[in-house]
Enzyme design. Structure first.
Site, PDB file in Angstrom:
ATOM      1  CD  GLU A  89      -1.255  -0.107   3.699  1.00  0.00           C
ATOM      2  OE1 GLU A  89      -2.284  -0.782   3.522  1.00  0.00           O
ATOM      3  OE2 GLU A  89      -0.986   0.441   4.773  1.00  0.00           O
ATOM      4  CB  CYS A 110       7.315  -4.689   8.698  1.00  0.00           C
ATOM      5  SG  CYS A 110       8.596  -3.748   9.557  1.00  0.00           S
ATOM      6  CB  CYS A 117       2.893  -1.353  13.075  1.00  0.00           C
ATOM      7  SG  CYS A 117       2.976  -1.295  11.280  1.00  0.00           S
ATOM      8  N   GLY A 160       6.948  -1.867   5.915  1.00  0.00           N
ATOM      9  CA  GLY A 160       8.336  -2.293   5.938  1.00  0.00           C
ATOM     10  C   GLY A 160       9.278  -1.345   6.658  1.00  0.00           C
ATOM     11  CB  SER A 192      10.385   6.950   8.893  1.00  0.00           C
ATOM     12  OG  SER A 192      10.060   6.629  10.228  1.00  0.00           O
ATOM     13  CB  SER A 215       9.813   4.957  14.650  1.00  0.00           C
ATOM     14  OG  SER A 215       9.263   5.362  13.417  1.00  0.00           O
ATOM     15  CG  LEU A 216      12.624   7.762  20.922  1.00  0.00           C
ATOM     16  CD1 LEU A 216      13.934   6.993  20.877  1.00  0.00           C
ATOM     17  CD2 LEU A 216      12.833   9.176  21.470  1.00  0.00           C
ATOM     18  CG  HIS A 217       7.308   5.072  18.783  1.00  0.00           C
ATOM     19  ND1 HIS A 217       6.839   6.234  18.181  1.00  0.00           N
ATOM     20  CD2 HIS A 217       7.492   4.183  17.773  1.00  0.00           C
ATOM     21  CE1 HIS A 217       6.743   6.038  16.875  1.00  0.00           C
ATOM     22  NE2 HIS A 217       7.138   4.817  16.603  1.00  0.00           N
ATOM     23  CG  ASN A 291      -5.144   6.638  13.665  1.00  0.00           C
ATOM     24  OD1 ASN A 291      -5.882   7.394  14.276  1.00  0.00           O
ATOM     25  ND2 ASN A 291      -4.403   7.046  12.646  1.00  0.00           N
ATOM     26  CB  CYS A 335      -6.530  -0.250   4.261  1.00  0.00           C
ATOM     27  SG  CYS A 335      -7.987   0.590   3.640  1.00  0.00           S
TER      28      CYS A 335
END
Length: 358
Positions: A89, A110, A117, A160, A192, A215-217, A291, A335
């Site tokens: 996608e 991934c 995710c 990915g 990223s 992408s730390l988070h 989300n 999706c």
């Protein structure tokens, strides 16, 4: 599954040169083909009408499987089918300011297995080829050209981990910035990653003007490993050191992405740990509201008021901070799940066929 295409592929330079010699074409014919398709994003019909060997060249390696347009905003999700029959996608984001961003995929699935995710729940099927990465851009660009819009930015934030497919992603960036292909400025591109230090450094050295994002988070090692299992391979200390080295190469801010998860990484202690971890790095922090996805019902979104408070603390500490509210929320989560299920079914069917053949 799409039929096998025996035509010469546009992004195979050796094959294109053989095609030129076979048909005794003026080199200008190849240049015009690339210019019309990759820079102007003209339609296939328009491009091929001007190319003398139109029947011998293949402009695309992906088939558009499904298009979904948000009823809330300017987002469009594109599902593409590869020639091996798997789905990937891409997402077009039409920003209210008039800028348009395309989010592209670099893998089918991934291996990072991030808890938040949908793609990470798929596991990894395979890397995308350079041509498959670039064709997402070509086809999205053609759609936007028909709308009278220009593709402003391209971000490698789709399916990915880009640095798990480093060679093909690097080649894609080379062609995106090459004067005889897309001729884009590297400053319009962003890669990223969840944190692959060696690959991050190689990209920074190869493309000093390329935008990079982590992408730390979480700035707590244990919490980060819970959110991102791959976080065990690179400590927060190593990632900080890597970004510091990158900033000695690149004269630009580094983007930090931080997904806001209720009671997991959004407390007063969490924001202070983030401030302490960043230290003297020059960064732009993107706070991302979560989300929900069906595969992780235990994760909840941080309330808006707490996100704003978190952002305020970061700004008061002197850091450029943006709350990045997602576009296309009505087409996004479902999706990713559908692709996961569809790809698994296709992979199982393919394995069953192979077993029967044997």
């Amino acid at each position: 599954m799409p039929a096998v295409d025996r035509k010469t592929r546009l992004f195979d330079p050796d094959a294109m040169e053989s095609l030129r010699r076979e048909h005794r074409l003026d080199p200008q014919a190849i240049r015009q083909l690339r210019n019309d398709l990759l820079k102007k994003f003209e339609s296939d019909r328009s491009v091929l009408a001007k190319f003398p060997a139109a029947d011998s060249v293949s402009l695309h390696v992906l088939e558009l499987y499904q298009r979904m347009d948000s009823e809330l905003d300017g987002a469009t999700k594109l599902l593409f089918e590869t020639r091996s029959g798997m789905l990937i996608e891409s997402v077009i984001l039409r920003i209210a300011t008039g800028r348009t961003t395309l989010c592209v995929s670099s893998q089918v699935g991934c291996a990072a297995a991030c808890d938040f995710c949908a793609t990470g729940k798929m596991g990894i099927a395979r890397n995308l080829e350079t041509s498959e990465i670039l064709d997402q851009i070509v086809q999205a660009g053609q759609m936007l050209q028909q709308e009278g819009r220009r593709l402003s930015n391209i971000v490698f934030m789709g399916m990915g981990e880009p640095l798990h497919n480093e060679s093909n992603v690097t080649r894609a960036i080379e062609l995106l910035t090459a004067s005889d292909h897309f001729a884009r400025s590297p400053s319009t591109l962003l890669v990223s990653t969840v944190g692959v230090p060696a690959g991050m450094l190689r990209l920074a050295k190869r493309f000093p003007k390329l935008n990079l994002a982590l992408s730390l988070h979480s700035a707590n090692q244990a919490v980060r490993e819970k959110i991102i299992p791959l976080g065990k391979k690179a400590s927060l200390e190593e990632l900080h050191s890597t970004i510091s080295q990158i900033q000695s190469i690149q004269d630009r801010e580094f983007m930090i992405e931080y997904l806001m998860l209720d009671q997991l990484n959004d407390s007063a202690d969490d924001v202070q740990q983030l401030i302490d971890w960043i230290g003297d790095l020059r960064v732009h922090i993107n706070l991302i509201p979560y989300n929900t996805i069906d595969a992780s019902p235990h994760l909840r979104a941080t309330p808006k008021q707490r996100i704003e408070s978190f952002a305020s603390e970061l700004k008061q500490a002197g850091f450029k901070t943006t709350v990045r509210y997602s576009l296309g929320s009505d087409i996004e989560a479902a999706c990713g799940q559908l692709i996961r299920q569809e790809n698994r079914q296709r992979a199982m069917a393919d394995r069953a066929v192979q077993i029967n053949i044997r």
